[in-house]
Design a protein around this motif. Structure first.
Motif, PDB file in Angstrom:
ATOM      1  N   GLN A  24       4.680  13.992 -11.772  1.00 39.65           N
ATOM      2  CA  GLN A  24       5.005  13.861 -13.186  1.00 39.65           C
ATOM      3  C   GLN A  24       3.828  14.116 -14.116  1.00 39.65           C
ATOM      4  OE1 GLN A  24       7.121   9.809 -13.215  1.00 39.65           O
ATOM      5  NE2 GLN A  24       8.092  10.968 -14.854  1.00 39.65           N
ATOM      6  N   GLY A  25       2.643  14.300 -13.583  1.00 38.78           N
ATOM      7  CA  GLY A  25       1.484  14.371 -14.465  1.00 38.78           C
ATOM      8  C   GLY A  25       1.219  12.993 -15.068  1.00 38.78           C
ATOM      9  N   GLY A  26       1.436  11.973 -14.275  1.00 35.75           N
ATOM     10  CA  GLY A  26       1.332  10.568 -14.695  1.00 35.75           C
ATOM     11  C   GLY A  26       2.678   9.914 -14.449  1.00 35.75           C
ATOM     12  N   CYS A  27       2.720   8.973 -13.541  1.00 34.58           N
ATOM     13  CA  CYS A  27       3.972   8.334 -13.149  1.00 34.58           C
ATOM     14  C   CYS A  27       4.646   7.668 -14.339  1.00 34.58           C
ATOM     15  CB  CYS A  27       3.696   7.286 -12.063  1.00 34.58           C
ATOM     16  SG  CYS A  27       5.185   6.536 -11.368  1.00 34.58           S
TER      17      CYS A  27
ATOM     18  N   TRP B  63       3.017  -4.443 -16.452  1.00 33.70           N
ATOM     19  CA  TRP B  63       3.220  -2.987 -16.349  1.00 33.70           C
ATOM     20  C   TRP B  63       2.151  -2.393 -15.441  1.00 33.70           C
ATOM     21  CZ3 TRP B  63       7.573  -0.858 -17.930  1.00 33.70           C
ATOM     22  CH2 TRP B  63       8.316  -1.515 -18.913  1.00 33.70           C
ATOM     23  N   PHE B  64       2.528  -2.032 -14.202  1.00 34.35           N
ATOM     24  CA  PHE B  64       1.615  -1.341 -13.299  1.00 34.35           C
ATOM     25  C   PHE B  64       1.352   0.056 -13.849  1.00 34.35           C
ATOM     26  CE2 PHE B  64       0.595   1.175  -9.489  1.00 34.35           C
ATOM     27  CZ  PHE B  64      -0.432   0.408  -8.963  1.00 34.35           C
ATOM     28  N   ARG B  65       2.417   0.721 -14.309  1.00 38.92           N
ATOM     29  CA  ARG B  65       2.323   1.970 -15.064  1.00 38.92           C
ATOM     30  C   ARG B  65       3.087   1.703 -16.360  1.00 38.92           C
ATOM     31  NH1 ARG B  65      -1.087   3.282 -12.020  1.00 38.92           N
ATOM     32  NH2 ARG B  65      -1.405   5.281 -11.046  1.00 38.92           N
ATOM     33  N   PRO B  66       2.374   1.628 -17.488  1.00 37.36           N
ATOM     34  CA  PRO B  66       3.035   1.289 -18.748  1.00 37.36           C
ATOM     35  C   PRO B  66       4.120   2.287 -19.142  1.00 37.36           C
ATOM     36  CG  PRO B  66       0.661   1.073 -18.956  1.00 37.36           C
ATOM     37  CD  PRO B  66       0.927   1.740 -17.627  1.00 37.36           C
ATOM     38  N   SER B  67       5.071   1.765 -19.891  1.00 35.87           N
ATOM     39  CA  SER B  67       6.146   2.586 -20.430  1.00 35.87           C
ATOM     40  C   SER B  67       5.583   3.382 -21.600  1.00 35.87           C
ATOM     41  CB  SER B  67       7.284   1.675 -20.919  1.00 35.87           C
ATOM     42  OG  SER B  67       8.297   2.426 -21.485  1.00 35.87           O
ATOM     43  N   THR B  68       5.766   4.701 -21.546  1.00 36.70           N
ATOM     44  CA  THR B  68       5.321   5.562 -22.638  1.00 36.70           C
ATOM     45  C   THR B  68       6.485   6.421 -23.094  1.00 36.70           C
ATOM     46  OG1 THR B  68       4.570   7.240 -21.083  1.00 36.70           O
ATOM     47  CG2 THR B  68       2.915   5.676 -21.870  1.00 36.70           C
ATOM     48  N   SER B  69       6.742   6.424 -24.360  1.00 38.07           N
ATOM     49  CA  SER B  69       7.840   7.165 -24.983  1.00 38.07           C
ATOM     50  C   SER B  69       9.131   6.983 -24.198  1.00 38.07           C
ATOM     51  CB  SER B  69       7.466   8.639 -25.178  1.00 38.07           C
ATOM     52  OG  SER B  69       7.362   9.307 -23.945  1.00 38.07           O
ATOM     53  N   SER B  70       9.828   8.065 -23.949  1.00 38.79           N
ATOM     54  CA  SER B  70      11.128   7.947 -23.273  1.00 38.79           C
ATOM     55  C   SER B  70      11.071   8.453 -21.829  1.00 38.79           C
ATOM     56  CB  SER B  70      12.183   8.729 -24.051  1.00 38.79           C
ATOM     57  OG  SER B  70      11.821  10.092 -24.097  1.00 38.79           O
ATOM     58  N   ARG B  71       9.875   8.633 -21.280  1.00 36.81           N
ATOM     59  CA  ARG B  71       9.753   9.156 -19.926  1.00 36.81           C
ATOM     60  C   ARG B  71      10.097   8.083 -18.902  1.00 36.81           C
ATOM     61  NH1 ARG B  71       4.675  11.833 -16.883  1.00 36.81           N
ATOM     62  NH2 ARG B  71       3.591  11.101 -18.698  1.00 36.81           N
ATOM     63  N   LEU B  72      10.951   8.462 -17.945  1.00 40.84           N
ATOM     64  CA  LEU B  72      11.317   7.578 -16.836  1.00 40.84           C
ATOM     65  C   LEU B  72      10.885   8.237 -15.531  1.00 40.84           C
ATOM     66  CD1 LEU B  72      14.882   6.601 -18.107  1.00 40.84           C
ATOM     67  CD2 LEU B  72      12.829   5.176 -18.135  1.00 40.84           C
ATOM     68  N   VAL B  73      10.969   7.514 -14.431  1.00 38.63           N
ATOM     69  CA  VAL B  73      10.616   8.050 -13.122  1.00 38.63           C
ATOM     70  C   VAL B  73      11.805   8.878 -12.624  1.00 38.63           C
ATOM     71  CG1 VAL B  73       9.976   7.478 -10.746  1.00 38.63           C
ATOM     72  CG2 VAL B  73       9.157   6.043 -12.638  1.00 38.63           C
TER      73      VAL B  73
ATOM     74  N   PRO C 257       0.802  -1.229   0.000  1.00 41.28           N
ATOM     75  CA  PRO C 257       0.000   0.000   0.000  1.00 41.28           C
ATOM     76  C   PRO C 257       0.838   1.285   0.000  1.00 41.28           C
ATOM     77  CG  PRO C 257      -0.806  -1.535   1.662  1.00 41.28           C
ATOM     78  CD  PRO C 257       0.449  -2.120   1.113  1.00 41.28           C
ATOM     79  N   GLN C 258       1.950   1.306   0.749  1.00 43.51           N
ATOM     80  CA  GLN C 258       2.773   2.517   0.782  1.00 43.51           C
ATOM     81  C   GLN C 258       3.428   2.770  -0.579  1.00 43.51           C
ATOM     82  OE1 GLN C 258       3.275  -0.167   2.867  1.00 43.51           O
ATOM     83  NE2 GLN C 258       3.440   0.517   4.977  1.00 43.51           N
ATOM     84  N   ALA C 259       3.843   1.711  -1.274  1.00 43.81           N
ATOM     85  CA  ALA C 259       4.435   1.873  -2.606  1.00 43.81           C
ATOM     86  C   ALA C 259       3.383   2.346  -3.597  1.00 43.81           C
ATOM     87  CB  ALA C 259       5.069   0.562  -3.066  1.00 43.81           C
ATOM     88  N   ARG C 260       2.166   1.847  -3.466  1.00 41.23           N
ATOM     89  CA  ARG C 260       1.084   2.305  -4.343  1.00 41.23           C
ATOM     90  C   ARG C 260       0.773   3.786  -4.081  1.00 41.23           C
ATOM     91  NH1 ARG C 260      -1.065  -2.095  -6.949  1.00 41.23           N
ATOM     92  NH2 ARG C 260      -0.372  -4.081  -6.108  1.00 41.23           N
ATOM     93  N   ALA C 261       0.891   4.200  -2.832  1.00 41.79           N
ATOM     94  CA  ALA C 261       0.725   5.624  -2.510  1.00 41.79           C
ATOM     95  C   ALA C 261       1.859   6.444  -3.158  1.00 41.79           C
ATOM     96  CB  ALA C 261       0.701   5.831  -0.997  1.00 41.79           C
ATOM     97  N   ALA C 262       3.053   5.869  -3.215  1.00 41.49           N
ATOM     98  CA  ALA C 262       4.174   6.554  -3.867  1.00 41.49           C
ATOM     99  C   ALA C 262       3.901   6.711  -5.369  1.00 41.49           C
ATOM    100  CB  ALA C 262       5.486   5.808  -3.631  1.00 41.49           C
ATOM    101  N   VAL C 263       3.265   5.720  -5.991  1.00 45.12           N
ATOM    102  CA  VAL C 263       2.900   5.840  -7.410  1.00 45.12           C
ATOM    103  C   VAL C 263       1.904   6.988  -7.575  1.00 45.12           C
ATOM    104  CG1 VAL C 263       1.728   4.720  -9.364  1.00 45.12           C
ATOM    105  CG2 VAL C 263       3.374   3.424  -7.993  1.00 45.12           C
ATOM    106  N   ALA C 264       0.918   7.063  -6.687  1.00 46.78           N
ATOM    107  CA  ALA C 264      -0.064   8.154  -6.756  1.00 46.78           C
ATOM    108  C   ALA C 264       0.631   9.505  -6.601  1.00 46.78           C
ATOM    109  CB  ALA C 264      -1.144   7.964  -5.685  1.00 46.78           C
ATOM    110  N   TYR C 265       1.597   9.586  -5.681  1.00 48.89           N
ATOM    111  CA  TYR C 265       2.363  10.819  -5.499  1.00 48.89           C
ATOM    112  C   TYR C 265       3.135  11.157  -6.771  1.00 48.89           C
ATOM    113  CZ  TYR C 265       5.954  14.040  -3.915  1.00 48.89           C
ATOM    114  OH  TYR C 265       6.788  15.121  -3.798  1.00 48.89           O
ATOM    115  N   MET C 266       3.789  10.153  -7.376  1.00 51.40           N
ATOM    116  CA  MET C 266       4.553  10.391  -8.599  1.00 51.40           C
ATOM    117  C   MET C 266       3.629  10.753  -9.756  1.00 51.40           C
ATOM    118  SD  MET C 266       7.609  10.322  -7.555  1.00 51.40           S
ATOM    119  CE  MET C 266       8.407  10.544  -9.132  1.00 51.40           C
ATOM    120  N   ASP C 267       2.384  10.268  -9.738  1.00 51.03           N
ATOM    121  CA  ASP C 267       1.397  10.689 -10.739  1.00 51.03           C
ATOM    122  C   ASP C 267       1.223  12.211 -10.678  1.00 51.03           C
ATOM    123  OD1 ASP C 267       0.750   8.228 -11.906  1.00 51.03           O
ATOM    124  OD2 ASP C 267      -0.936   7.859 -10.544  1.00 51.03           O
ATOM    125  N   GLU C 268       1.154  12.739  -9.450  1.00 53.65           N
ATOM    126  CA  GLU C 268       1.002  14.186  -9.273  1.00 53.65           C
ATOM    127  C   GLU C 268       2.265  14.926  -9.700  1.00 53.65           C
ATOM    128  OE1 GLU C 268      -0.276  15.178  -5.311  1.00 53.65           O
ATOM    129  OE2 GLU C 268      -1.747  13.554  -5.309  1.00 53.65           O
TER     130      GLU C 268
END
Length: 185
Positions: A85-88, A145-155, A72-83
């Motif tokens: 990056q405008g999408g993790c 892919w929990f968050r799919p790879s799109t173009s060349s964007r990395l975390v 759950p904490q890692a999933r919260a980190a994905v939600a934070y990174m969504d904010e």
């Protein structure tokens, strides 16, 4: 006709066929040291194009990975990174081991500060990327892919490090990696 012309050629992948054709033209052919990365990248792209899971070497010009639990904490980190990056950026979940693999810029492993809740890996380690069509948890255990790879964007590494420090995903991956791969935290 030579004896070699009478033998049956058996190849199972496009990469094996390409290797055979190149070597058939010049049996002394070897990969030039500066072309080895390009050759590996082309083989990887052939696998990705065929919607296959593809094993790639970390580091180089592609990416490194940060490994955390997928709780759950890692999933919260994905939600934070969504904010942030405008999408993790791309994240792989391995349901077998309960881990997230965050794809971060190459060279991150050399700059990653020790972290109590994450491990960063680069060269010489390898990772298997799931097929680009694997965007939902598999019926059996394994990666997708929990968050799919799109173009060349990395975390981005710095915001990820901070998010993981605040959210503290458990259990930590350190013991799993030390046991399995001989990786120190």
């Amino acid at each position: 006709m030579s004896a070699s012309a009478n033998t049956t050629l058996v190849v199972t992948t496009a990469a094996e066929l390409a290797d055979h054709l190149i070597r058939a033209d010049d049996p002394s052919w070897e990969i030039a040291p500066d072309m080895e990365d390009l050759t590996e990248a082309l083989r990887t792209l052939l696998g990705v194009d065929a919607n296959q899971n593809t094993r790639v070497r970390l580091g180089g010009t592609l990416f490194d990975v940060v490994v955390t639990s997928s709780g759950p904490q890692a999933r919260a980190a994905v939600a934070y990174m969504d904010e942030v990056q405008g999408g993790c950026g791309p994240v792989i979940e391995d349901t077998r081991d309960g881990l997230f693999y965050w794809l971060v810029p190459p060279g991150t492993s050399g700059r990653w500060m020790p972290h109590t809740h994450a491990v960063c890996l680069g060269a010489p380690h390898k990772i298997t990327l799931p097929s680009l069509t694997s965007t939902a948890p598999p019926s059996a255990t394994g990666p997708y892919w929990f968050r799919p790879s799109t173009s060349s964007r990395l975390v981005p590494a710095a915001p990820l490090w901070e998010a993981l420090a605040q959210l503290r995903p458990e259990p930590t991956p350190h013991a799993t990696f030390a046991d399995r791969f001989g990786v120190a935290s």
